[in-house]
Design an enzyme around this catalytic site. Structure first.
Site, short mmCIF file in Angstrom:
data_model
loop_
_atom_site.label_atom_id
_atom_site.label_comp_id
_atom_site.label_asym_id
_atom_site.label_seq_id
_atom_site.Cartn_x
_atom_site.Cartn_y
_atom_site.Cartn_z
N ASP A 1 15.72 -22.58 -2.43
CA ASP A 1 14.68 -23.23 -3.23
C ASP A 1 14.79 -22.82 -4.70
OD1 ASP A 1 13.72 -24.35 -0.92
OD2 ASP A 1 12.17 -22.82 -0.63
N1 URA Z 1 13.77 -20.63 3.39
C1 URA Z 1 12.93 -20.99 2.41
O1 URA Z 1 11.74 -21.20 2.65
N2 URA Z 1 13.41 -21.10 1.15
C2 URA Z 1 14.70 -20.85 0.81
O2 URA Z 1 15.05 -20.96 -0.34
C3 URA Z 1 15.57 -20.48 1.85
C4 URA Z 1 15.09 -20.38 3.13
#
Ligand code: URA
Length: 242
Positions: A101
């Site tokens: 993310d």
């Molecule tokens: N899970 C998440 O919620 N965000 C990420 O960036 C990776 C795994």
């Protein structure tokens, strides 16, 4: 084997969309034969010509990158945000293997090798990824147990390999948890903890398989060695791995 339009795009000749146009217009040949079918599968050994040009076989590149916060895992962004590619000046068409993310930090691979990317991402290979999450509130044993027994996310049950409470900050009512997963659904960790009422305040991915962030600082990358790439293939194919 990979789809013809992807092979053309991976070679750096043009985008995947443009490659599809070339195929449909009958401007692509594989081993001397015209191909107009978009789903056609090709391998490394096939000789591909696009609009009279032989595709150059690109040297493969593999990087481990320590993604900072506020960077998007994409090759471009229509909102003008920084992407992982802004940290590279390779002339190869690199792309991130999977996603973290925008606000997640930590390890991600970049490559121009579609086969490697598929191998790393394919759920059947069960590559473990270790994350450290800072949560709102202090998670209790019952919720950890619930998570360990599997959480349904987007209609699929996700069962983490490991969940471990590392520390508790009573004053600020937060805690740090280490969690290992082997799949990679969208916002998986946030959804897992969200399912038991804890918001993920910070998230960092510390390792993918046996590759860690050792020696890297935020925003920096290094090439994977040929030996590491080979070991990652062996690791992915090792069905006896715990
Ligand atoms: N899970 C998440 O919620 N965000 C990420 O960036 C990776 C795994």
């Amino acid at each position: 084997m990979l789809r013809l339009q992807k092979a053309i795009a991976d070679s750096g000749f043009c985008s995947r969309r443009k490659a599809e146009e070339y195929i449909v217009k009958g401007k692509v040949s594989v081993n001397g034969k015209k191909v107009t079918e978009l789903g056609t599968k090709v391998s490394e050994k096939d000789e591909i010509m696009v609009d009279g040009n032989a595709l150059l076989k690109q040297d493969k590149e593999y990087y481990v990158f320590y993604k900072p916060r506020g960077v998007i895992c994409s090759t471009n962004d229509d909102k003008g945000r920084k992407t992982v590619l802004d940290f590279f000046n390779s002339n190869k068409r690199l792309y991130p293997v999977g996603r973290l993310d925008y606000d997640t930090t930590g390890i991600i691979f970049l490559t121009n090798d579609g086969e490697f990317a598929n191998m790393m991402l394919h759920p059947k290979n069960n590559i473990p990824k270790v994350y450290i999450a800072k949560l709102s509130g202090v998670i209790d044993g019952a919720d950890i147990k619930k998570i360990k027994s599997g959480v349904v996310i987007d209609e699929v049950k996700c069962t983490p390999d490991r969940v471990k409470l590392k520390s508790v900050d009573r004053k600020n009512n937060t805690c740090i948890v280490q969690i290992t997963i082997h799949d990679g659904r969208n916002h998986e960790i946030k959804k897992i903890f969200g399912s038991v009422g804890h918001e993920v305040l910070k998230l960092k991915r510390e390792s993918i398989g046996f590759i860690t962030l050792d020696g890297l600082t935020s925003g920096k990358s290094r090439k994977l060695t040929t030996k590491e790439v080979k070991q990652l293939y062996a690791y992915a194919n090792d069905t006896k791995r715990e």
